[in-house]
Design a protein around this motif. Structure first.
Motif, mmCIF file in Angstrom:
data_model
loop_
_atom_site.group_PDB
_atom_site.id
_atom_site.type_symbol
_atom_site.label_atom_id
_atom_site.label_comp_id
_atom_site.label_asym_id
_atom_site.label_seq_id
_atom_site.Cartn_x
_atom_site.Cartn_y
_atom_site.Cartn_z
ATOM 1 N N PRO A 1 0.827 -1.216 0.000
ATOM 2 C CA PRO A 1 0.000 0.000 0.000
ATOM 3 C C PRO A 1 0.861 1.265 0.000
ATOM 4 O O PRO A 1 1.958 1.279 0.556
ATOM 5 N N LEU A 2 0.353 2.290 -0.640
ATOM 6 C CA LEU A 2 1.017 3.589 -0.680
ATOM 7 C C LEU A 2 0.187 4.604 0.091
ATOM 8 O O LEU A 2 -1.037 4.495 0.146
ATOM 9 N N ALA A 3 0.865 5.601 0.636
ATOM 10 C CA ALA A 3 0.166 6.723 1.259
ATOM 11 C C ALA A 3 -0.562 7.507 0.169
ATOM 12 O O ALA A 3 -0.221 7.414 -1.016
ATOM 13 N N GLU A 4 -1.550 8.292 0.562
ATOM 14 C CA GLU A 4 -2.353 9.033 -0.413
ATOM 15 C C GLU A 4 -1.494 9.928 -1.302
ATOM 16 O O GLU A 4 -1.659 9.954 -2.525
ATOM 17 N N GLU A 5 -0.550 10.636 -0.708
ATOM 18 C CA GLU A 5 0.340 11.518 -1.485
ATOM 19 C C GLU A 5 1.186 10.713 -2.476
ATOM 20 O O GLU A 5 1.356 11.099 -3.636
ATOM 21 N N GLU A 6 1.692 9.565 -2.021
ATOM 22 C CA GLU A 6 2.500 8.711 -2.896
ATOM 23 C C GLU A 6 1.656 8.204 -4.065
ATOM 24 O O GLU A 6 2.106 8.226 -5.219
ATOM 25 N N TRP A 7 0.443 7.728 -3.764
ATOM 26 C CA TRP A 7 -0.419 7.232 -4.828
ATOM 27 C C TRP A 7 -0.788 8.338 -5.807
ATOM 28 O O TRP A 7 -0.780 8.133 -7.019
ATOM 29 N N ASN A 8 -1.113 9.509 -5.312
ATOM 30 C CA ASN A 8 -1.488 10.613 -6.204
ATOM 31 C C ASN A 8 -0.366 10.944 -7.184
ATOM 32 O O ASN A 8 -0.610 11.171 -8.369
ATOM 33 N N GLU A 9 0.860 10.944 -6.692
ATOM 34 C CA GLU A 9 1.991 11.205 -7.602
ATOM 35 C C GLU A 9 2.205 10.033 -8.554
ATOM 36 O O GLU A 9 2.482 10.225 -9.735
ATOM 37 N N MET A 10 2.061 8.816 -8.041
ATOM 38 C CA MET A 10 2.199 7.632 -8.899
ATOM 39 C C MET A 10 1.133 7.649 -9.993
ATOM 40 O O MET A 10 1.427 7.422 -11.164
ATOM 41 N N ALA A 11 -0.102 7.936 -9.629
ATOM 42 C CA ALA A 11 -1.191 7.958 -10.608
ATOM 43 C C ALA A 11 -0.960 9.024 -11.676
ATOM 44 O O ALA A 11 -1.361 8.855 -12.827
ATOM 45 N N GLY A 12 -0.292 10.092 -11.309
ATOM 46 C CA GLY A 12 -0.088 11.207 -12.230
ATOM 47 C C GLY A 12 0.943 10.986 -13.323
ATOM 48 O O GLY A 12 1.025 11.784 -14.264
ATOM 49 N N ILE A 13 1.717 9.915 -13.239
ATOM 50 C CA ILE A 13 2.780 9.721 -14.238
ATOM 51 C C ILE A 13 2.375 8.796 -15.385
ATOM 52 O O ILE A 13 3.138 8.609 -16.328
ATOM 53 N N TRP A 14 1.171 8.219 -15.326
ATOM 54 C CA TRP A 14 0.746 7.252 -16.339
ATOM 55 C C TRP A 14 -0.072 7.927 -17.428
ATOM 56 O O TRP A 14 -0.886 8.802 -17.158
#
Length: 193
Positions: free
Chosen positions: A17-30
């Motif tokens: 699992p990722l923290a919300e901030e980590e996921w938001n940045e991860m989601a933004g690169i695809w």
């Protein structure tokens, strides 16, 4: 795109699992990309600059030389795709990545993944975990190829991924299993699961 990112999140969070901030940045690169069937995404000699998350379609990684063609890996929804060793090392690939069917893929770059790994230790751990599981799969497959009979390889494929018989041309499945098309056809006719 949103449904694709939800599938990516589900897949990643099952590993770590990722923290919300980590996921938001991860989601933004695809980015969402559509490819026609039989499109070469990476050719031997090129360095793999992308990693893909498959939303639709089937792809294969294969090796070819003057005497042989061997299918090494199939990818389909919802799995990652790309030439992993070239992506991780940023050295030229010895393999090809092609779409067997029209495909819808999420795609990001090595640079973007590396930047997130540098910024977030948890994302670095996620990539390490993913790489460890991929290596485990490669070693299990080596054991199958080197020690299983043709029928055992066929049965293992059907137990693990029975849907591939309808998705993937049998000549590629035969190559993946390290057998000729005639042997594969005989097994199709005689083996029942």
């Amino acid at each position: 795109m949103e449904e694709g990112l939800n599938q990516l999140k589900k897949h990643l969070f099952a590993m770590r699992p990722l923290a919300e901030e980590e996921w938001n940045e991860m989601a933004g690169i695809w980015q969402l990309h559509h490819y026609k069937r039989k499109t070469i995404l990476t050719a031997a000699g090129e360095t793999e600059r992308h990693v893909y998350f498959v939303l639709n379609g089937v792809q294969r990684i294969f090796y070819i030389d003057a005497h042989h063609e061997a299918t090494l890996v199939f990818t389909y929804p919802y799995s990652f795709s790309g030439i992993a060793d070239s992506f991780l090392t940023q050295l030229p690939s010895r393999y090809f990545l092609e779409t067997l069917t029209s495909s819808t893929l999420l795609r990001t770059t090595h640079t973007q993944i590396q930047q997130l790994m540098d910024k977030y230790r948890n994302i670095e751990k996620l990539i390490s975990t993913f790489t460890s599981f991929a290596l485990m799969g490669v070693l299990e497959r080596q054991v199958e190829l080197l020690t299983f009979s043709a029928e055992e390889k066929f049965r293992t494929l059907l137990k693990r991924s029975p849907h591939v018989l309808q998705l993937i041309p049998h000549k590629y499945l035969a190559s993946y299993l390290g057998m000729d098309a005639t042997t594969f056809s005989k097994l199709m006719a005689t083996v029942r699961i």
